[in-house]
Design a protein around this motif. Structure first.
Motif, PDB file in Angstrom:
ATOM      1  N   ILE A   1       5.911  -2.853  -1.425  1.00 40.31           N
ATOM      2  CA  ILE A   1       5.515  -2.274  -0.143  1.00 40.31           C
ATOM      3  C   ILE A   1       4.299  -2.971   0.452  1.00 40.31           C
ATOM      4  CG2 ILE A   1       4.505  -0.207   0.893  1.00 40.31           C
ATOM      5  CD1 ILE A   1       6.353   1.441  -0.934  1.00 40.31           C
ATOM      6  N   ILE A   2       3.248  -3.160  -0.327  1.00 43.64           N
ATOM      7  CA  ILE A   2       1.995  -3.690   0.216  1.00 43.64           C
ATOM      8  C   ILE A   2       2.170  -5.093   0.805  1.00 43.64           C
ATOM      9  CG2 ILE A   2      -0.371  -4.401  -0.387  1.00 43.64           C
ATOM     10  CD1 ILE A   2      -0.415  -1.869  -2.209  1.00 43.64           C
TER      11      ILE A   2
ATOM     12  N   GLN B   1      -5.601   1.636   4.436  1.00 40.27           N
ATOM     13  CA  GLN B   1      -4.977   2.885   4.029  1.00 40.27           C
ATOM     14  C   GLN B   1      -3.547   2.961   4.563  1.00 40.27           C
ATOM     15  OE1 GLN B   1      -7.919   2.883   5.955  1.00 40.27           O
ATOM     16  NE2 GLN B   1      -9.260   2.904   4.180  1.00 40.27           N
ATOM     17  N   ILE B   2      -2.649   3.465   3.717  1.00 40.39           N
ATOM     18  CA  ILE B   2      -1.270   3.698   4.109  1.00 40.39           C
ATOM     19  C   ILE B   2      -0.840   5.075   3.613  1.00 40.39           C
ATOM     20  CG2 ILE B   2      -0.537   1.285   4.291  1.00 40.39           C
ATOM     21  CD1 ILE B   2       0.582   1.458   1.456  1.00 40.39           C
ATOM     22  N   PHE B   3       0.130   5.670   4.306  1.00 36.46           N
ATOM     23  CA  PHE B   3       0.719   6.947   3.902  1.00 36.46           C
ATOM     24  C   PHE B   3       2.157   6.658   3.496  1.00 36.46           C
ATOM     25  CE2 PHE B   3      -1.949   9.304   7.376  1.00 36.46           C
ATOM     26  CZ  PHE B   3      -3.123   8.842   6.801  1.00 36.46           C
ATOM     27  N   VAL B   4       2.552   7.137   2.327  1.00 39.18           N
ATOM     28  CA  VAL B   4       3.889   6.857   1.799  1.00 39.18           C
ATOM     29  C   VAL B   4       4.585   8.149   1.386  1.00 39.18           C
ATOM     30  CG1 VAL B   4       3.290   4.537   1.013  1.00 39.18           C
ATOM     31  CG2 VAL B   4       3.042   6.444  -0.543  1.00 39.18           C
TER      32      VAL B   4
ATOM     33  N   GLU C   1      -6.918   0.953  -4.843  1.00 38.03           N
ATOM     34  CA  GLU C   1      -8.194   1.655  -5.004  1.00 38.03           C
ATOM     35  C   GLU C   1      -7.977   3.157  -5.253  1.00 38.03           C
ATOM     36  OE1 GLU C   1     -12.602   1.359  -4.292  1.00 38.03           O
ATOM     37  OE2 GLU C   1     -11.070  -0.041  -4.849  1.00 38.03           O
ATOM     38  N   THR C   2      -7.063   3.774  -4.486  1.00 42.36           N
ATOM     39  CA  THR C   2      -6.837   5.213  -4.579  1.00 42.36           C
ATOM     40  C   THR C   2      -5.362   5.524  -4.363  1.00 42.36           C
ATOM     41  OG1 THR C   2      -9.010   5.621  -3.563  1.00 42.36           O
ATOM     42  CG2 THR C   2      -7.473   7.466  -3.597  1.00 42.36           C
ATOM     43  N   ILE C   3      -4.828   6.431  -5.166  1.00 49.91           N
ATOM     44  CA  ILE C   3      -3.516   7.021  -4.936  1.00 49.91           C
ATOM     45  C   ILE C   3      -3.708   8.523  -5.107  1.00 49.91           C
ATOM     46  CG2 ILE C   3      -1.164   7.321  -5.782  1.00 49.91           C
ATOM     47  CD1 ILE C   3      -1.199   4.475  -6.775  1.00 49.91           C
TER      48      ILE C   3
ATOM     49  N   LEU D   1      -7.519  -2.220  -1.686  1.00 44.68           N
ATOM     50  CA  LEU D   1      -8.727  -3.035  -1.579  1.00 44.68           C
ATOM     51  C   LEU D   1      -8.340  -4.509  -1.513  1.00 44.68           C
ATOM     52  CD1 LEU D   1     -11.836  -3.526  -1.841  1.00 44.68           C
ATOM     53  CD2 LEU D   1     -11.470  -3.547  -4.310  1.00 44.68           C
ATOM     54  N   PHE D   2      -8.880  -5.197  -0.522  1.00 38.93           N
ATOM     55  CA  PHE D   2      -8.746  -6.649  -0.408  1.00 38.93           C
ATOM     56  C   PHE D   2     -10.127  -7.239  -0.681  1.00 38.93           C
ATOM     57  CE2 PHE D   2      -5.279  -4.908   2.079  1.00 38.93           C
ATOM     58  CZ  PHE D   2      -4.214  -5.673   1.638  1.00 38.93           C
ATOM     59  N   PRO D   3     -10.397  -7.635  -1.941  1.00 37.92           N
ATOM     60  CA  PRO D   3     -11.750  -8.021  -2.368  1.00 37.92           C
ATOM     61  C   PRO D   3     -12.357  -9.183  -1.581  1.00 37.92           C
ATOM     62  CG  PRO D   3     -10.294  -7.832  -4.266  1.00 37.92           C
ATOM     63  CD  PRO D   3      -9.448  -7.698  -3.047  1.00 37.92           C
TER      64      PRO D   3
END
Length: 145
Positions: A61-62, A127-130, A77-79, A113-115
């Protein structure tokens, strides 16, 4: 001379007011909805009660959501499930506002996160909503950044 000054001020004021009005106008479309500007059809959704399979699905997906070359080397980073995470109330409210409570309650928040853009927080965090369809396939319905 005073008339010329008044005319100039009125023109400047008119340009200023027009730009403010056009900026404040909104259309009904939500610019960050993924599916051609439409919310997911709640009749076609499966239950996304757990994050089973989500991490694996994000590997596909990303890169699809962030196709540009400058979005390589990401990390999750977060789910979090919207309805079970109190610290996501602003994002949850956004999801409810755009597509309704039923969609929001059946969706997950993912922060990527894109370091390479650190230390700039806004540039490095996306941020994405899935959620899931009835076949159990995860998909993105909203991209915030």
């Amino acid at each position: 001379m005073n008339y010329l000054r008044i005319i100039i001020y009125m023109c400047i004021f008119g340009v200023f007011i027009y730009s403010q009005i056009s900026f404040a106008e909104t259309d009904d479309e939500v610019p960050f909805l993924i599916n051609n500007g439409k919310c997911p059809d709640s009749q076609k959704l499966g239950r996304a009660d757990s994050d089973k399979g989500l991490i694996n699905a994000l590997n596909t997906i990303i890169p699809e959501v962030y196709k540009e070359d400058n979005y390589k080397g990401w990390k999750i980073e977060t789910i979090a499930h919207f309805s079970k995470s109190s610290h996501l109330e602003d994002y949850y409210a956004m999801a409810k506002n755009y597509c309704g409570e039923e969609i929001a309650d059946n969706s997950w928040f993912v922060e990527v996160l894109f370091p390479q853009y650190l230390p700039a927080y806004d540039a490095s965090h996306r941020q994405i909503f899935v959620t899931k369809d009835k076949q159990g396939q995860w998909f993105v319905w909203f991209r915030f950044h």
